[in-house]
Motif scaffolding. Structure first.
Motif, short mmCIF file in Angstrom:
data_model
loop_
_atom_site.label_atom_id
_atom_site.label_comp_id
_atom_site.label_asym_id
_atom_site.label_seq_id
_atom_site.Cartn_x
_atom_site.Cartn_y
_atom_site.Cartn_z
N TYR A 19 -71.90 -90.12 -31.61
CA TYR A 19 -73.36 -90.01 -31.65
C TYR A 19 -73.87 -90.07 -33.08
N SER A 20 -73.14 -89.47 -34.02
CA SER A 20 -73.55 -89.52 -35.42
C SER A 20 -73.57 -90.95 -35.95
N LEU A 21 -72.62 -91.75 -35.49
CA LEU A 21 -72.51 -93.13 -35.96
C LEU A 21 -73.40 -94.09 -35.18
N PHE A 22 -73.54 -93.83 -33.88
CA PHE A 22 -74.23 -94.77 -32.99
C PHE A 22 -75.27 -94.04 -32.13
N PRO A 23 -76.30 -93.45 -32.72
CA PRO A 23 -77.25 -92.64 -31.94
C PRO A 23 -78.11 -93.45 -30.97
N LYS A 24 -78.21 -94.75 -31.17
CA LYS A 24 -79.07 -95.57 -30.31
C LYS A 24 -78.29 -96.47 -29.36
N GLU A 25 -76.96 -96.33 -29.37
CA GLU A 25 -76.14 -97.17 -28.50
C GLU A 25 -75.72 -96.41 -27.25
N GLU A 26 -75.17 -97.13 -26.27
CA GLU A 26 -74.71 -96.51 -25.04
C GLU A 26 -73.33 -95.90 -25.27
N LEU A 27 -73.22 -94.59 -25.09
CA LEU A 27 -71.95 -93.90 -25.28
C LEU A 27 -71.22 -93.80 -23.94
N VAL A 28 -69.95 -94.19 -23.94
CA VAL A 28 -69.17 -94.26 -22.71
C VAL A 28 -68.00 -93.27 -22.80
N PRO A 29 -68.07 -92.15 -22.07
CA PRO A 29 -66.96 -91.18 -22.13
C PRO A 29 -65.76 -91.66 -21.33
N LEU A 30 -64.56 -91.49 -21.89
CA LEU A 30 -63.32 -91.86 -21.22
C LEU A 30 -62.35 -90.69 -21.32
N LYS A 31 -61.45 -90.60 -20.37
CA LYS A 31 -60.67 -89.37 -20.19
C LYS A 31 -59.63 -89.13 -21.26
N THR A 32 -58.98 -90.18 -21.75
CA THR A 32 -57.90 -90.01 -22.72
C THR A 32 -58.06 -91.01 -23.86
N ILE A 33 -57.37 -90.74 -24.97
CA ILE A 33 -57.39 -91.67 -26.10
C ILE A 33 -56.83 -93.03 -25.70
N PRO A 34 -55.68 -93.11 -25.00
CA PRO A 34 -55.20 -94.43 -24.57
C PRO A 34 -56.21 -95.20 -23.72
N LYS A 35 -56.95 -94.51 -22.86
CA LYS A 35 -57.95 -95.20 -22.04
C LYS A 35 -59.07 -95.78 -22.90
N VAL A 36 -59.45 -95.04 -23.96
CA VAL A 36 -60.48 -95.56 -24.87
C VAL A 36 -59.97 -96.82 -25.55
N LEU A 37 -58.74 -96.77 -26.06
CA LEU A 37 -58.18 -97.91 -26.78
C LEU A 37 -57.91 -99.09 -25.85
N ASP A 38 -57.47 -98.80 -24.63
CA ASP A 38 -57.23 -99.88 -23.66
C ASP A 38 -58.51 -100.65 -23.37
N LEU A 39 -59.60 -99.92 -23.13
CA LEU A 39 -60.86 -100.57 -22.78
C LEU A 39 -61.42 -101.36 -23.97
N ALA A 40 -61.28 -100.83 -25.17
CA ALA A 40 -61.73 -101.56 -26.36
C ALA A 40 -60.91 -102.82 -26.57
N PHE A 41 -59.60 -102.71 -26.37
CA PHE A 41 -58.71 -103.87 -26.55
C PHE A 41 -59.04 -104.97 -25.54
N ALA A 42 -59.43 -104.55 -24.32
CA ALA A 42 -59.80 -105.52 -23.28
C ALA A 42 -61.24 -106.00 -23.44
N LYS A 43 -61.94 -105.53 -24.49
CA LYS A 43 -63.32 -105.89 -24.81
C LYS A 43 -64.31 -105.45 -23.74
N GLY A 44 -63.93 -104.37 -23.03
CA GLY A 44 -64.86 -103.78 -22.08
C GLY A 44 -65.91 -102.92 -22.75
N ILE A 45 -65.66 -102.54 -23.99
CA ILE A 45 -66.63 -101.84 -24.82
C ILE A 45 -66.63 -102.52 -26.18
N ASP A 46 -67.70 -102.31 -26.94
CA ASP A 46 -67.81 -102.94 -28.25
C ASP A 46 -67.02 -102.20 -29.32
N TYR A 47 -67.06 -100.86 -29.24
CA TYR A 47 -66.37 -100.04 -30.23
C TYR A 47 -65.67 -98.88 -29.55
N ALA A 48 -64.57 -98.44 -30.15
CA ALA A 48 -63.88 -97.23 -29.72
C ALA A 48 -63.95 -96.22 -30.85
#
Length: 291
Positions: A19-48
């Protein structure tokens, strides 16, 4: 609007960093660190946004190992956050008389509060959660459990938990550094708000073999160029006992002469060098309420 994945659920320190970095963007909560990195690697999100280092407990190994060995992506920014751990109870418990039998939190949070737990609850059962936020969410869903959680003030507000004791971390100046990663070929994010504290270039250096003076030669390539190193850390290559690579943080962005010259010198010595990112660093107290 960009999609920014973070280690969730709501109420985690990682959400505060995102939120500090991206206060105006859509924040997507994910359960684990690997899930965050997996989705970013698959380009399902813009940033992790994931934690990578804590001032008390050191490197968040799962982030680093997963990034190096499974989902390699460049670091495009980082932010350092003040970390204040609180002991949270269910609001239907009397904080004066209730003695919890179990404490639930993320392993890093438990470790940061080890001395507090040993002194005040030496016999308490410890249960690990995917994040401090998920621990708080669990207690909100199980208000009658004989348990407490370690989490932040945002989690207490989000899940309507009572703060039994504030600032239970064992050491002052507790901070965590979070990194921003992306698999999309685009420029670094435009960040406004948190304090810009400097720049870093992070290298991964693998030595050709274990010989006397090898690390000295690596460090010399930076020293005579007067490149300041803020961190050097060894991590196992996972190819055999005693095999390591080194992660090196240089306190400047990639330039046209000095950093490429150091990389060329290391390559000439037979080292394998990978640039993990060249990026701006930020700092924030993350005191603003998250919507």
């Amino acid at each position: 609007m960009k999609k920014v994945g973070f280690l969730g659920p709501k109420g985690t320190f990682t959400e505060m960093a995102a939120y500090s970095l991206f206060p105006k963007e859509e924040l997507v909560p994910l359960k684990t660190i690997p899930k965050v990195l997996d989705l970013a690697f698959a380009k399902g999100i813009d940033y992790a946004v994931v934690p990578i280092e804590n001032a008390i407990e050191g490197t968040v190994n799962i982030t680093l190992d997963y990034l190096i060995h499974h989902k390699p992506m460049p670091i495009v920014a980082s932010i350092s956050l003040e970390i204040a751990q609180h002991l949270l109870f269910s609001p239907n418990k009397d904080r004066e008389t209730f003695v919890p039998k179990k404490v639930v939190s993320h392993p890093q949070a438990i470790a940061q509060c080890h001395q507090f737990l040993q002194k005040n609850y030496p016999e308490i059962e410890i249960e690990y959660a995917d994040s401090t936020g998920s621990a708080a969410a669990w207690l909100a869903e199980n208000p009658d459990a004989d348990a407490c959680v370690i989490a932040n003030a945002q989690a207490a507000s989000t899940y309507r938990l009572a703060v039994a004791q504030r600032d239970i971390h064992d050491f002052e100046h507790n901070r965590t550094r979070f990194v921003v990663l992306t698999a999309k070929k685009e420029q670094a994010p435009h960040i406004v708000g948190p304090e810009h504290t400097g720049d870093k270039t992070t290298l991964m250096v693998t030595l050709p073999s274990d010989f006397a003076g090898a690390l000295h030669q690596v460090l010399s390539a930076f020293a005579w160029r007067k490149l300041n190193l803020s961190k050097i850390e060894s991590r196992p290559t996972k190819t055999g006992l005693g095999n390591y690579f080194f992660l090196i943080d240089i306190d400047q962005l990639m330039d046209d002469v000095l950093v490429p010259g150091a990389i060329a010198e290391l390559t000439a010595l037979g080292c394998k060098v990978e640039v993990l990112g060249s990026y701006a660093t930020y700092s924030s107290k993350a005191t603003a309420s998250i919507n």
